[in-house]
Scaffold this active site. Sequence first.
Site, PDB file in Angstrom:
ATOM      1  N   ALA A 239       0.874  -1.181   0.000  1.00  0.00           N
ATOM      2  CA  ALA A 239       0.000   0.000   0.000  1.00  0.00           C
ATOM      3  C   ALA A 239       0.908   1.227   0.000  1.00  0.00           C
ATOM      4  O   ALA A 239       2.080   1.149   0.382  1.00  0.00           O
ATOM      5  CB  ALA A 239      -0.890  -0.024   1.232  1.00  0.00           C
TER       6      ALA A 239
ATOM      7  N   GLY B 199       0.650  -4.970   1.058  1.00  0.00           N
ATOM      8  CA  GLY B 199      -0.571  -5.055   0.261  1.00  0.00           C
ATOM      9  C   GLY B 199      -0.335  -5.697  -1.098  1.00  0.00           C
ATOM     10  O   GLY B 199      -1.261  -6.257  -1.682  1.00  0.00           O
TER      11      GLY B 199
ATOM     12  N   GLU C 282       4.993  -5.056   7.154  1.00  0.00           N
ATOM     13  CA  GLU C 282       4.268  -3.973   7.855  1.00  0.00           C
ATOM     14  C   GLU C 282       4.793  -3.734   9.259  1.00  0.00           C
ATOM     15  O   GLU C 282       4.751  -2.616   9.773  1.00  0.00           O
ATOM     16  CB  GLU C 282       2.772  -4.299   7.923  1.00  0.00           C
TER      17      GLU C 282
HETATM   18  N1  CO8 Z   1       4.613   3.245  -0.660  1.00  0.00           N
HETATM   19  C1  CO8 Z   1       4.992   4.419  -1.216  1.00  0.00           C
HETATM   20  N2  CO8 Z   1       6.113   4.565  -1.909  1.00  0.00           N
HETATM   21  C2  CO8 Z   1       6.900   3.474  -2.057  1.00  0.00           C
HETATM   22  C3  CO8 Z   1       6.567   2.221  -1.520  1.00  0.00           C
HETATM   23  C4  CO8 Z   1       5.345   2.123  -0.785  1.00  0.00           C
HETATM   24  N3  CO8 Z   1       4.905   0.967  -0.264  1.00  0.00           N
HETATM   25  N4  CO8 Z   1       7.547   1.339  -1.817  1.00  0.00           N
HETATM   26  C5  CO8 Z   1       8.459   2.024  -2.540  1.00  0.00           C
HETATM   27  N5  CO8 Z   1       8.077   3.305  -2.685  1.00  0.00           N
HETATM   28  C6  CO8 Z   1       8.783   4.396  -3.397  1.00  0.00           C
HETATM   29  C7  CO8 Z   1       9.969   4.882  -2.605  1.00  0.00           C
HETATM   30  O1  CO8 Z   1       9.547   5.827  -1.636  1.00  0.00           O
HETATM   31  C8  CO8 Z   1      10.807   5.486  -3.715  1.00  0.00           C
HETATM   32  O2  CO8 Z   1      10.275   6.737  -4.052  1.00  0.00           O
HETATM   33  P1  CO8 Z   1      11.227   8.046  -4.112  1.00  0.00           P
HETATM   34  O3  CO8 Z   1      12.203   7.724  -5.217  1.00  0.00           O
HETATM   35  O4  CO8 Z   1      10.285   9.128  -4.438  1.00  0.00           O
HETATM   36  O5  CO8 Z   1      11.879   8.132  -2.797  1.00  0.00           O
HETATM   37  C9  CO8 Z   1      10.569   4.549  -4.890  1.00  0.00           C
HETATM   38  O6  CO8 Z   1       9.353   3.863  -4.585  1.00  0.00           O
HETATM   39  C10 CO8 Z   1      11.654   3.502  -5.053  1.00  0.00           C
HETATM   40  O7  CO8 Z   1      11.823   2.842  -3.826  1.00  0.00           O
HETATM   41  P2  CO8 Z   1      13.251   2.599  -3.138  1.00  0.00           P
HETATM   42  O8  CO8 Z   1      14.178   3.727  -3.471  1.00  0.00           O
HETATM   43  O9  CO8 Z   1      12.995   2.321  -1.679  1.00  0.00           O
HETATM   44  O10 CO8 Z   1      13.701   1.285  -3.912  1.00  0.00           O
HETATM   45  P3  CO8 Z   1      14.712   0.171  -3.412  1.00  0.00           P
HETATM   46  O11 CO8 Z   1      14.960  -0.700  -4.586  1.00  0.00           O
HETATM   47  O12 CO8 Z   1      15.873   0.761  -2.699  1.00  0.00           O
HETATM   48  O13 CO8 Z   1      13.889  -0.661  -2.281  1.00  0.00           O
HETATM   49  C11 CO8 Z   1      11.945  -1.796  -1.431  1.00  0.00           C
HETATM   50  C12 CO8 Z   1      12.786  -1.410  -2.669  1.00  0.00           C
HETATM   51  C13 CO8 Z   1      12.727  -2.760  -0.536  1.00  0.00           C
HETATM   52  C14 CO8 Z   1      10.686  -2.494  -1.937  1.00  0.00           C
HETATM   53  C15 CO8 Z   1      11.585  -0.525  -0.634  1.00  0.00           C
HETATM   54  O14 CO8 Z   1      11.038   0.446  -1.524  1.00  0.00           O
HETATM   55  C16 CO8 Z   1      10.583  -0.743   0.466  1.00  0.00           C
HETATM   56  O15 CO8 Z   1      10.929  -1.249   1.514  1.00  0.00           O
HETATM   57  N6  CO8 Z   1       9.308  -0.343   0.234  1.00  0.00           N
HETATM   58  C17 CO8 Z   1       8.275  -0.419   1.226  1.00  0.00           C
HETATM   59  C18 CO8 Z   1       7.805  -1.840   1.409  1.00  0.00           C
HETATM   60  C19 CO8 Z   1       6.743  -1.917   2.473  1.00  0.00           C
HETATM   61  O16 CO8 Z   1       6.959  -1.606   3.632  1.00  0.00           O
HETATM   62  N7  CO8 Z   1       5.524  -2.350   2.086  1.00  0.00           N
HETATM   63  C20 CO8 Z   1       4.412  -2.464   2.974  1.00  0.00           C
HETATM   64  C21 CO8 Z   1       3.601  -1.210   2.990  1.00  0.00           C
HETATM   65  S1  CO8 Z   1       2.307  -1.213   4.208  1.00  0.00           S
HETATM   66  C22 CO8 Z   1       1.094  -2.137   3.474  1.00  0.00           C
HETATM   67  O17 CO8 Z   1       1.201  -2.596   2.367  1.00  0.00           O
HETATM   68  C23 CO8 Z   1      -0.110  -2.365   4.298  1.00  0.00           C
HETATM   69  C24 CO8 Z   1      -1.243  -2.952   3.494  1.00  0.00           C
HETATM   70  C25 CO8 Z   1      -2.485  -2.850   4.288  1.00  0.00           C
HETATM   71  C26 CO8 Z   1      -3.744  -3.058   3.481  1.00  0.00           C
HETATM   72  C27 CO8 Z   1      -4.077  -2.010   2.514  1.00  0.00           C
HETATM   73  C28 CO8 Z   1      -4.606  -0.752   3.083  1.00  0.00           C
HETATM   74  C29 CO8 Z   1      -5.054   0.258   2.036  1.00  0.00           C
END
Ligand code: CO8
Length: 256
Positions: A65, A109, A132
């Site tokens: 998400a 998500g 999460e």
């Molecule tokens: N949300 C928003 N932006 C994101 C997300 C995300 N989940 N994941 C990545 N991005 C963005 C980053 O902020 C970045 O943007 P910017 O360049 O503007 O800073 C861009 O995508 C690229 O990401 P990274 O630079 O971090 O890329 P890496 O290759 O270094 O890392 C990862 C990749 C490991 C996937 C890393 O991006 C990461 O850890 N992302 C978050 C993963 C995460 O925590 N997911 C769970 C989110 S919570 C959730 O899903 C709850 C669901 C609940 C049900 C639904 C409710 C509506």
Amino acid sequence: MAYEMIEVETQGPAAVIRLNRPAALNALCDQLMQELGQALRAADADPAVAAIILTGSEKAFAAGADIKEMQARRFPDTYLNDFIGASWEAVLTIRKPVIAAVAGFALGGGCELAMMCDMILAADNAKFGQPEINLGIIPGAGGSQRLTRAIGKSKAMEMVLTGRMMSAEDAERAGLAARVVPVADLLPEALKIAGKIAGLSAPAVAMAKEAVNAAFELPLREGVRLERRLFLGLFGTEGQQEGMAAFVEKRKPVFK
Ligand code: CO8
């Protein structure tokens, strides 16, 4: 219908829906989820479509998400505004088979969305996770339940408590993914599955999907009862008559 965050195309009998928000690794924001719901419903209603493939990019199926969108949200608005509402559950209402073709990150998500599909085909670079806990929250779109049912308590508990990611190979071994294929073969393999399904009896396909998914919802006795009703309901369909006649006549069945 013009979409901004997804791409939709028809390839043979398959509708291919591609999550396309590369700058955010396909993070599942409200707009994307609404577009996805519309595209899924349109494909379900299209008589030319036999199966739906949901995919992302090579780098990410979906990284979860949208954390930036969620950051400011507070209870009870989350509750009153149906934060995880109809748009997140749209895929569960689709009657045609939905294949998640997952490459790269399927996190939070994203993993939950893949698990709501009818099967997961994983590219060899796929990474599944429920991270999460690292954000001070827990899975909210079924992750703690569907992951546990798919891979068992200990593996699910480790992933949900620590945020550890699971490789494609491990996901296949654990039963989360149906198969692992080289990333370049992901869409062709998913299309092959869709093509196979398209050549089968449509009522049997729909009932097979309903019966297997019922195993997630119903106690065994009720599930078996439902299966039996569906099974008996297929007798007399054109598909059953053609399939059995073809076997007896030693020829290939031709389903309409
Ligand atoms: N949300 C928003 N932006 C994101 C997300 C995300 N989940 N994941 C990545 N991005 C963005 C980053 O902020 C970045 O943007 P910017 O360049 O503007 O800073 C861009 O995508 C690229 O990401 P990274 O630079 O971090 O890329 P890496 O290759 O270094 O890392 C990862 C990749 C490991 C996937 C890393 O991006 C990461 O850890 N992302 C978050 C993963 C995460 O925590 N997911 C769970 C989110 S919570 C959730 O899903 C709850 C669901 C609940 C049900 C639904 C409710 C509506």
